[in-house]
Design an enzyme around this catalytic site. Sequence first.
Site, PDB file in Angstrom:
ATOM      1  N   VAL A   1      22.972  22.510  37.600  1.00 40.23           N
ATOM      2  CA  VAL A   1      22.039  22.718  38.718  1.00 40.23           C
ATOM      3  C   VAL A   1      20.609  22.289  38.404  1.00 40.23           C
ATOM      4  CG1 VAL A   1      23.383  24.574  39.796  1.00 40.23           C
ATOM      5  CG2 VAL A   1      21.558  25.152  38.158  1.00 40.23           C
TER       6      VAL A   1
ATOM      7  N   ASN B   1      23.801  31.117  42.952  1.00 42.10           N
ATOM      8  CA  ASN B   1      24.132  32.175  41.998  1.00 42.10           C
ATOM      9  C   ASN B   1      23.847  31.797  40.542  1.00 42.10           C
ATOM     10  OD1 ASN B   1      25.847  34.522  40.853  1.00 42.10           O
ATOM     11  ND2 ASN B   1      26.953  32.694  40.139  1.00 42.10           N
TER      12      ASN B   1
ATOM     13  N   TYR C   1      12.363  36.067  32.551  1.00 41.48           N
ATOM     14  CA  TYR C   1      13.573  36.215  33.381  1.00 41.48           C
ATOM     15  C   TYR C   1      13.229  36.971  34.662  1.00 41.48           C
ATOM     16  CZ  TYR C   1      18.050  37.757  35.187  1.00 41.48           C
ATOM     17  OH  TYR C   1      19.108  38.016  36.033  1.00 41.48           O
TER      18      TYR C   1
HETATM   19  N1  LIG Z   1      25.083  40.325  35.037  1.00 39.19           N
HETATM   20  C1  LIG Z   1      24.012  40.973  35.432  1.00 39.19           C
HETATM   21  O1  LIG Z   1      23.714  42.083  34.951  1.00 39.19           O
HETATM   22  C2  LIG Z   1      23.119  40.421  36.517  1.00 39.19           C
HETATM   23  C3  LIG Z   1      22.250  41.300  37.162  1.00 39.19           C
HETATM   24  C4  LIG Z   1      21.430  40.798  38.174  1.00 39.19           C
HETATM   25  C5  LIG Z   1      21.489  39.468  38.500  1.00 39.19           C
HETATM   26  N2  LIG Z   1      22.352  38.640  37.841  1.00 39.19           N
HETATM   27  C6  LIG Z   1      22.364  37.227  38.227  1.00 39.19           C
HETATM   28  O2  LIG Z   1      23.670  36.907  38.665  1.00 39.19           O
HETATM   29  C7  LIG Z   1      23.873  35.496  38.521  1.00 39.19           C
HETATM   30  C8  LIG Z   1      25.229  35.249  37.874  1.00 39.19           C
HETATM   31  O3  LIG Z   1      25.237  35.816  36.589  1.00 39.19           O
HETATM   32  P1  LIG Z   1      26.522  36.511  35.955  1.00 39.19           P
HETATM   33  O4  LIG Z   1      26.171  37.915  35.688  1.00 39.19           O
HETATM   34  O5  LIG Z   1      27.744  36.224  36.747  1.00 39.19           O
HETATM   35  O6  LIG Z   1      26.542  35.768  34.542  1.00 39.19           O
HETATM   36  P2  LIG Z   1      27.575  34.761  33.863  1.00 39.19           P
HETATM   37  O7  LIG Z   1      28.949  35.322  33.869  1.00 39.19           O
HETATM   38  O8  LIG Z   1      26.942  34.418  32.554  1.00 39.19           O
HETATM   39  O9  LIG Z   1      27.553  33.495  34.824  1.00 39.19           O
HETATM   40  C9  LIG Z   1      26.485  32.586  34.876  1.00 39.19           C
HETATM   41  C10 LIG Z   1      26.959  31.355  35.620  1.00 39.19           C
HETATM   42  O10 LIG Z   1      25.847  30.438  35.728  1.00 39.19           O
HETATM   43  C11 LIG Z   1      26.315  29.159  35.380  1.00 39.19           C
HETATM   44  N3  LIG Z   1      25.247  28.301  34.871  1.00 39.19           N
HETATM   45  C12 LIG Z   1      24.393  28.545  33.855  1.00 39.19           C
HETATM   46  N4  LIG Z   1      23.588  27.487  33.663  1.00 39.19           N
HETATM   47  C13 LIG Z   1      23.953  26.557  34.589  1.00 39.19           C
HETATM   48  C14 LIG Z   1      23.518  25.241  34.893  1.00 39.19           C
HETATM   49  N5  LIG Z   1      22.521  24.639  34.212  1.00 39.19           N
HETATM   50  N6  LIG Z   1      24.138  24.576  35.901  1.00 39.19           N
HETATM   51  C15 LIG Z   1      25.133  25.153  36.591  1.00 39.19           C
HETATM   52  N7  LIG Z   1      25.582  26.393  36.360  1.00 39.19           N
HETATM   53  C16 LIG Z   1      25.010  27.074  35.360  1.00 39.19           C
HETATM   54  C17 LIG Z   1      27.396  29.394  34.329  1.00 39.19           C
HETATM   55  O11 LIG Z   1      28.310  28.313  34.317  1.00 39.19           O
HETATM   56  P3  LIG Z   1      28.377  27.148  33.198  1.00 39.19           P
HETATM   57  O12 LIG Z   1      27.936  27.736  31.893  1.00 39.19           O
HETATM   58  O13 LIG Z   1      29.820  26.739  33.230  1.00 39.19           O
HETATM   59  O14 LIG Z   1      27.470  26.068  33.712  1.00 39.19           O
HETATM   60  C18 LIG Z   1      28.074  30.630  34.892  1.00 39.19           C
HETATM   61  O15 LIG Z   1      29.062  30.250  35.831  1.00 39.19           O
HETATM   62  C19 LIG Z   1      22.666  34.974  37.734  1.00 39.19           C
HETATM   63  O16 LIG Z   1      21.748  34.393  38.633  1.00 39.19           O
HETATM   64  C20 LIG Z   1      22.084  36.233  37.120  1.00 39.19           C
HETATM   65  O17 LIG Z   1      20.703  36.108  36.852  1.00 39.19           O
HETATM   66  C21 LIG Z   1      23.173  39.083  36.858  1.00 39.19           C
END
Ligand SMILES: NC(=O)c1ccc[n+]([C@@H]2O[C@H](COP(=O)([O-])OP(=O)(O)OC[C@H]3O[C@@H](n4cnc5c(N)ncnc54)[C@H](OP(=O)(O)O)[C@@H]3O)[C@@H](O)[C@H]2O)c1
Length: 252
Positions: free
Chosen positions: A66, A92, A156
């Site tokens: 992205v 996301n 962050y």
């Molecule tokens: N987990 C939490 O506690 C939490 C809380 C609040 C908000 N969030 C937010 O929720 C969202 C999803 O996070 P998650 O918790 O599901 O974490 P996750 O399991 O680590 O997933 C992160 C996703 O982002 C993708 N990603 C990372 N860098 C990327 C890039 N350069 N291009 C395209 N895709 C990319 C990763 O895919 P690839 O590595 O395959 O590219 C992965 O699919 C994020 O925005 C995070 O900030 C998470």
Amino acid sequence: MSQSLDGKTAVVTGASSGIGAATAEAFARNGANVVVAARREERLEALRTDLETAYDAAVEVVPTDVTDEDAVDALVDAAAERFGGIDVLVNNAGVAAGSDVEAMATEEYRTMMTVNCDGMFFATRAAIPYLRESEGTLVFIGSFAGQYPRPFNPVYAASKWWTRGFAKSVSAQVGDDFAVTTINPAAVRTEFAVDGAGEFSSPEPFKEQFAPGEAVEPEEVADAVVFAAKQSPSMVSELDLYDRDKLTLLDG
Ligand SMILES: NC(=O)c1ccc[n+]([C@@H]2O[C@H](COP(=O)([O-])OP(=O)(O)OC[C@H]3O[C@@H](n4cnc5c(N)ncnc54)[C@H](OP(=O)(O)O)[C@@H]3O)[C@@H](O)[C@H]2O)c1
């Protein structure tokens, strides 16, 4: 009023794990076509197989970084070409890196800003014409960290304040043309990790740090995304998903 998602098309970034994968699954379960994007193609292909098997879903895999605006434009074009339009974009993809500002490497700063902010800008810009056409829904995954100060990772947190500010301002710009919703979860049991300092600091992903019931599940965030996308007309500006005692931590 609630509308069916059957036959609608949802594009989900960061669909290779966690919230994104659960969101793709929730749209497929609701009969939507799903376009899944992330960098890890093998994860996306495995998800495609799962969704085709479980729901007979139409799934397009588009490996995408992205932070690459041409790749994001190609993702949106591929979605529109395969399914004739886009009804929902779920911004996301997001990462955390580093912690203390005074010790933060420029690379860690840039990683968070380019993925969490630039990526959401590129995808939003490319999808706006299609969302106008479909009168669809633009969803941002924000965070509790985008609503309250976060001492253990200010950059962050700031990227998530940016997300919410961008979402609200895009909503103001597009007016009644399509819906804009931000979902703000707190700790979600995914592969997300905060390895720097503070209360959750650990290289262990949240899905291992927290037992079931101790934090939000990715499927619960996915349900919130689907809820927002089903509203017609939608008046869902933000949804906060926290542990019930989360706000007690703010009592200094
Ligand atoms: N987990 C939490 O506690 C939490 C809380 C609040 C908000 N969030 C937010 O929720 C969202 C999803 O996070 P998650 O918790 O599901 O974490 P996750 O399991 O680590 O997933 C992160 C996703 O982002 C993708 N990603 C990372 N860098 C990327 C890039 N350069 N291009 C395209 N895709 C990319 C990763 O895919 P690839 O590595 O395959 O590219 C992965 O699919 C994020 O925005 C995070 O900030 C998470």
